[in-house]
Write a protein that holds these residues in place. Structure first.
Motif, PDB file in Angstrom:
ATOM      1  N   THR A  45       0.915  -1.176   0.050  1.00  0.00           N
ATOM      2  CA  THR A  45       0.007  -0.112   0.075  1.00  0.00           C
ATOM      3  C   THR A  45       0.950   1.266  -0.073  1.00  0.00           C
ATOM      4  OG1 THR A  45      -1.632  -1.271   1.169  1.00  0.00           O
ATOM      5  CG2 THR A  45      -1.705   1.363   0.961  1.00  0.00           C
ATOM      6  N   PHE A  46       0.621   2.014  -0.758  1.00  0.00           N
ATOM      7  CA  PHE A  46       1.196   3.503  -0.843  1.00  0.00           C
ATOM      8  C   PHE A  46       0.378   4.498  -1.475  1.00  0.00           C
ATOM      9  CE2 PHE A  46       1.766   1.541  -5.003  1.00  0.00           C
ATOM     10  CZ  PHE A  46       1.479   2.633  -5.950  1.00  0.00           C
ATOM     11  N   HIS A  47       1.019   5.780  -1.155  1.00  0.00           N
ATOM     12  CA  HIS A  47       0.005   6.949  -1.551  1.00  0.00           C
ATOM     13  C   HIS A  47       0.886   7.945  -2.230  1.00  0.00           C
ATOM     14  CE1 HIS A  47       1.730   8.134   2.466  1.00  0.00           C
ATOM     15  NE2 HIS A  47       1.284   9.540   2.004  1.00  0.00           N
ATOM     16  N   THR A  48       0.455   8.728  -2.912  1.00  0.00           N
ATOM     17  CA  THR A  48       1.027   9.899  -3.752  1.00  0.00           C
ATOM     18  C   THR A  48       0.194  10.810  -4.201  1.00  0.00           C
ATOM     19  OG1 THR A  48       3.040  10.391  -5.223  1.00  0.00           O
ATOM     20  CG2 THR A  48       1.371   8.758  -5.848  1.00  0.00           C
ATOM     21  N   ASP A  49       0.732  12.189  -4.890  1.00  0.00           N
ATOM     22  CA  ASP A  49      -0.210  12.911  -5.657  1.00  0.00           C
ATOM     23  C   ASP A  49       0.243  12.753  -6.823  1.00  0.00           C
ATOM     24  OD1 ASP A  49      -1.079  14.163  -3.159  1.00  0.00           O
ATOM     25  OD2 ASP A  49       0.634  15.750  -3.377  1.00  0.00           O
ATOM     26  N   LEU A  50      -0.802  12.535  -7.809  1.00  0.00           N
ATOM     27  CA  LEU A  50      -0.799  12.324  -9.292  1.00  0.00           C
ATOM     28  C   LEU A  50      -1.095  13.487 -10.260  1.00  0.00           C
ATOM     29  CD1 LEU A  50      -2.453   8.664  -9.535  1.00  0.00           C
ATOM     30  CD2 LEU A  50       0.195   9.178  -9.624  1.00  0.00           C
TER      31      LEU A  50
END
Length: 230
Positions: free
Chosen positions: A97-102
């Protein structure tokens, strides 16, 4: 912000909780002893780099709305921050699981109906999504090659959610009619959650496939250490 990183190897769980005020980029974690001490590595192993993901075209055709996109550039994956990562060599499954701004930039052509209003136009589009979280469940096998054992990722399922915000900018909607364009873009930006939830999957699929293939290649380049060759 705290992040939970866990591994399960041969039925033994190793848990590490990091209470920090900073995010852990995926590219840093994949070079860390926490990850690499399970593998025999060498100088030929190439760390996954995502850079700008380029896709030739994606066409959305759903609920009377057609949104054709061309020459898509996705940016933001190299800044992804890890939330959770683990393998289980008994059940042969993994989780990440990871998160970022796209940011997605592309040419577009649209027609049909959106928010019960006619929509048409052709031009450039920039879509910004803040705090996108991806969660993968992955199946794998342990394969043998030249007497060494490797993790080979086989298939995956994933979910995504845009947690914070979405911003849609489309040029030349309604042949440049400013009043109609502003009205539709206002609706789109007020309803970013609806758009990303109901129409985003076909675009997120491209990112999921790219991430999966990068990790698959990375793991196939590193044999497991002898103590983990079960």
């Amino acid at each position: 912000m705290g992040f939970f990183i866990y591994f399960v190897f041969i039925g033994i769980q190793l848990t590490s909780t990091l209470a920090t005020d900073y995010q852990i980029p995926l590219r840093c974690f994949l070079q860390s002893p926490t990850f690499l001490d399970k593998f025999d590595t060498n100088s030929d192993v190439t760390l996954p780099r995502f850079n700008t993901l380029r896709v030739k075209n994606v066409t959305l055709d759903k609920d009377d709305w057609v949104f054709e996109t061309y020459n898509l550039d996705y940016d933001g994956l190299d800044d992804a921050a890890l939330d959770e990562f683990g393998f289980n060599l008994n059940t042969k499954d993994a989780k990440i699981t990871f998160h970022t701004d796209l940011v997605a930039k592309h040419l577009y052509k649209t027609s049909g109906t959106l928010f019960s209003k006619p929509i048409d136009g052709e031009g450039h589009s920039v879509i910004k999504l803040s705090n996108v979280q991806y969660s993968f469940k992955i199946n794998f096998d342990i394969i043998e090659n030249d007497g060494r054992r490797y993790i080979e990722l086989k298939d995956y399922e994933y979910t995504y959610v845009v947690r914070d915000d979405g911003d849609f900018a489309l040029t030349h909607l309604y042949n440049g009619n400013k009043r109609l364009s502003n009205s539709m873009l206002c609706r789109m930006n007020k309803n970013w959650r609806y758009l990303t939830t109901n129409f985003g999957r076909i675009f997120m699929d491209e990112i999921a496939s790219n991430v999966f293939n990068k990790f698959k290649d990375y793991l196939l380049a590193m044999p497991l250490k002898d103590c983990y060759n079960c």
